[in-house]
Design a protein around this motif. Structure first.
Motif, PDB file in Angstrom:
ATOM      1  N   ASP A 185       4.025  -4.571   5.131  1.00 37.29           N
ATOM      2  CA  ASP A 185       4.876  -3.889   4.162  1.00 37.29           C
ATOM      3  C   ASP A 185       4.977  -4.700   2.861  1.00 37.29           C
ATOM      4  O   ASP A 185       4.981  -4.127   1.764  1.00 37.29           O
ATOM      5  CB  ASP A 185       6.267  -3.654   4.754  1.00 37.29           C
ATOM      6  N   ARG A 186       5.064  -6.027   2.954  1.00 38.42           N
ATOM      7  CA  ARG A 186       5.141  -6.852   1.744  1.00 38.42           C
ATOM      8  C   ARG A 186       3.843  -6.763   0.934  1.00 38.42           C
ATOM      9  O   ARG A 186       3.874  -6.669  -0.301  1.00 38.42           O
ATOM     10  CB  ARG A 186       5.431  -8.309   2.121  1.00 38.42           C
TER      11      ARG A 186
ATOM     12  N   SER B 236       3.714  -3.471  -0.851  1.00 40.47           N
ATOM     13  CA  SER B 236       4.614  -3.473  -2.014  1.00 40.47           C
ATOM     14  C   SER B 236       3.963  -4.190  -3.199  1.00 40.47           C
ATOM     15  O   SER B 236       4.097  -3.754  -4.352  1.00 40.47           O
ATOM     16  CB  SER B 236       5.935  -4.160  -1.658  1.00 40.47           C
ATOM     17  N   LYS B 237       3.251  -5.287  -2.955  1.00 41.27           N
ATOM     18  CA  LYS B 237       2.554  -5.986  -4.033  1.00 41.27           C
ATOM     19  C   LYS B 237       1.413  -5.122  -4.577  1.00 41.27           C
ATOM     20  O   LYS B 237       1.151  -5.114  -5.799  1.00 41.27           O
ATOM     21  CB  LYS B 237       2.006  -7.325  -3.527  1.00 41.27           C
TER      22      LYS B 237
ATOM     23  N   LYS C 223       1.327  -1.914  -4.707  1.00 45.04           N
ATOM     24  CA  LYS C 223       1.871  -0.815  -5.497  1.00 45.04           C
ATOM     25  C   LYS C 223       2.144  -1.255  -6.942  1.00 45.04           C
ATOM     26  O   LYS C 223       2.099  -0.418  -7.854  1.00 45.04           O
ATOM     27  CB  LYS C 223       3.164  -0.293  -4.843  1.00 45.04           C
ATOM     28  N   ARG C 224       2.433  -2.545  -7.155  1.00 42.62           N
ATOM     29  CA  ARG C 224       2.635  -3.018  -8.528  1.00 42.62           C
ATOM     30  C   ARG C 224       1.308  -3.020  -9.288  1.00 42.62           C
ATOM     31  O   ARG C 224       1.276  -2.712 -10.481  1.00 42.62           O
ATOM     32  CB  ARG C 224       3.240  -4.421  -8.510  1.00 42.62           C
TER      33      ARG C 224
ATOM     34  N   ASN D 262      -0.238  -9.920  -8.632  1.00 38.01           N
ATOM     35  CA  ASN D 262      -0.015  -9.481  -7.257  1.00 38.01           C
ATOM     36  C   ASN D 262      -1.331  -9.364  -6.490  1.00 38.01           C
ATOM     37  O   ASN D 262      -1.374  -9.606  -5.282  1.00 38.01           O
ATOM     38  CB  ASN D 262       0.715  -8.131  -7.248  1.00 38.01           C
TER      39      ASN D 262
ATOM     40  N   ALA E 162      -2.249   2.169  -1.714  1.00 31.77           N
ATOM     41  CA  ALA E 162      -1.067   2.054  -2.570  1.00 31.77           C
ATOM     42  C   ALA E 162      -0.744   3.345  -3.324  1.00 31.77           C
ATOM     43  O   ALA E 162       0.433   3.744  -3.389  1.00 31.77           O
ATOM     44  CB  ALA E 162      -1.247   0.893  -3.548  1.00 31.77           C
TER      45      ALA E 162
ATOM     46  N   ARG F 119       7.030   6.430  -1.752  1.00 32.47           N
ATOM     47  CA  ARG F 119       7.870   5.790  -0.731  1.00 32.47           C
ATOM     48  C   ARG F 119       8.459   4.491  -1.263  1.00 32.47           C
ATOM     49  O   ARG F 119       7.797   3.743  -1.969  1.00 32.47           O
ATOM     50  CB  ARG F 119       7.054   5.484   0.533  1.00 32.47           C
ATOM     51  N   GLU F 120       9.709   4.250  -0.883  1.00 28.14           N
ATOM     52  CA  GLU F 120      10.378   3.013  -1.273  1.00 28.14           C
ATOM     53  C   GLU F 120      10.355   1.975  -0.158  1.00 28.14           C
ATOM     54  O   GLU F 120      10.889   0.877  -0.324  1.00 28.14           O
ATOM     55  CB  GLU F 120      11.831   3.315  -1.665  1.00 28.14           C
ATOM     56  N   GLY F 121       9.770   2.303   0.963  1.00 26.01           N
ATOM     57  CA  GLY F 121       9.690   1.387   2.094  1.00 26.01           C
ATOM     58  C   GLY F 121       9.238   2.148   3.320  1.00 26.01           C
ATOM     59  O   GLY F 121       9.007   3.354   3.279  1.00 26.01           O
TER      60      GLY F 121
ATOM     61  N   TYR G 271       6.353   1.686   5.134  1.00 28.28           N
ATOM     62  CA  TYR G 271       4.955   2.073   4.931  1.00 28.28           C
ATOM     63  C   TYR G 271       4.172   2.120   6.237  1.00 28.28           C
ATOM     64  O   TYR G 271       3.090   2.710   6.271  1.00 28.28           O
ATOM     65  CB  TYR G 271       4.276   1.083   3.975  1.00 28.28           C
TER      66      TYR G 271
END
Length: 252
Positions: free
Chosen positions: A49-50, A53-54, A56-57, A62, A84, A90-92, A94
């Motif tokens: 998940d981390r 999230s990277k 997605k940036r 990242n 991504a 989604r905000e979390g 994944y």
């Protein structure tokens, strides 16, 4: 300070554990889902998940941070260009873990960890549909357990009054039959079940032995009556035997 994970490490050292989790995350991004033990699936889920999230940036910083864990540039490219963008809404959450039962051989609990591919709206619709399916059996069970409404004698009389003239006689006969069944004694006429029998019911009966005691019996006072009879004929008609008949004196 991060909270340390509970339980034993995977491998022989912390470095070995990091390599194992990095390889699991790499295989997850490459294939979309992997089958592993429940312990490893739960441990690799926050790491995956981390990294998502990277991704997605999407910036260079990242990307370099992800490359420190996932060393395969081809897998990193798939993560940033394919995975991504699908998870942009989604905000979390994944990834998803599904338990599949024990592994043959060592009986280790197994699970499938996969990347959630459906959209947020599709997930909400599926969740609502699953909740509705779970609620249906509960509602049916509640309907079955609901006791049927009993019709009182007053309501029966009102139904008879409102019924057509041709059906009144049948309803009256049925009502009389129900009343007779309610008032009929359990062991036939001339019997009474209770602690205080009416006058004339002085013969004691025992349900277990199916025997009755008259006042002339020497065990009459010690006997606790479960059924009372007003005559020996009524007791014999109910299937009870006099303890004074034949050899019953010795057995009693």
């Amino acid at each position: 300070m991060p909270k340390p994970t509970k339980g034993p490490r995977f491998g022989g050292s912390p470095a070995h554990q990091r390599i194992i989790l990095a390889n699991l995350a790499t295989q997850l991004f490459q294939h979309g889902k992997i089958t592993t033990t429940e312990a490893k699936a739960k441990r690799v889920q926050p790491l995956a998940d981390r990294l998502i999230s990277k991704a997605k940036r999407g910036d260079l910083h990242n990307r370099r941070q992800v490359l420190q864990t996932v060393t395969d540039k081809g897998v990193v490219h798939i993560l940033f260009t394919e995975i991504a963008p699908k998870l942009a809404e989604r905000e979390g959450g994944y990834t998803r873990i599904t338990k599949i039962g024990p592994r043959k051989g060592d009986n280790a609990p197994m699970a499938v960890i996969e990347i959630v591919t459906e959209s947020v709206e599709e997930s909400r619709k599926a969740k609502a549909k699953g909740t509705a399916k779970k609620a249906e059996p509960v509602a049916k069970a509640a309907e079955k357990k609901a006791p049927a409404k009993k019709t009182s004698k007053t309501e029966k009389v009102e139904e008879v009054v409102e019924a057509p003239a041709g059906e009144i006689a049948d309803v009256e006969v049925e009502a009389k039959g129900v009343a007779a069944a309610e008032e009929a004694p359990e062991f036939g006429e001339g019997s009474y079940v209770g602690e205080e029998p009416p006058a004339g019911y002085d013969i004691k009966g025992n349900k277990d032995s199916m025997k009755f005691h008259t006042p002339e019996s020497q065990w009459y006072d010690q006997t606790i009556a479960e059924v009372w009879f007003n005559s020996t004929e009524a007791a014999e008609a109910a299937g009870f035997v006099n303890v004074l008949d034949g050899k019953d004196d010795d057995k009693a």
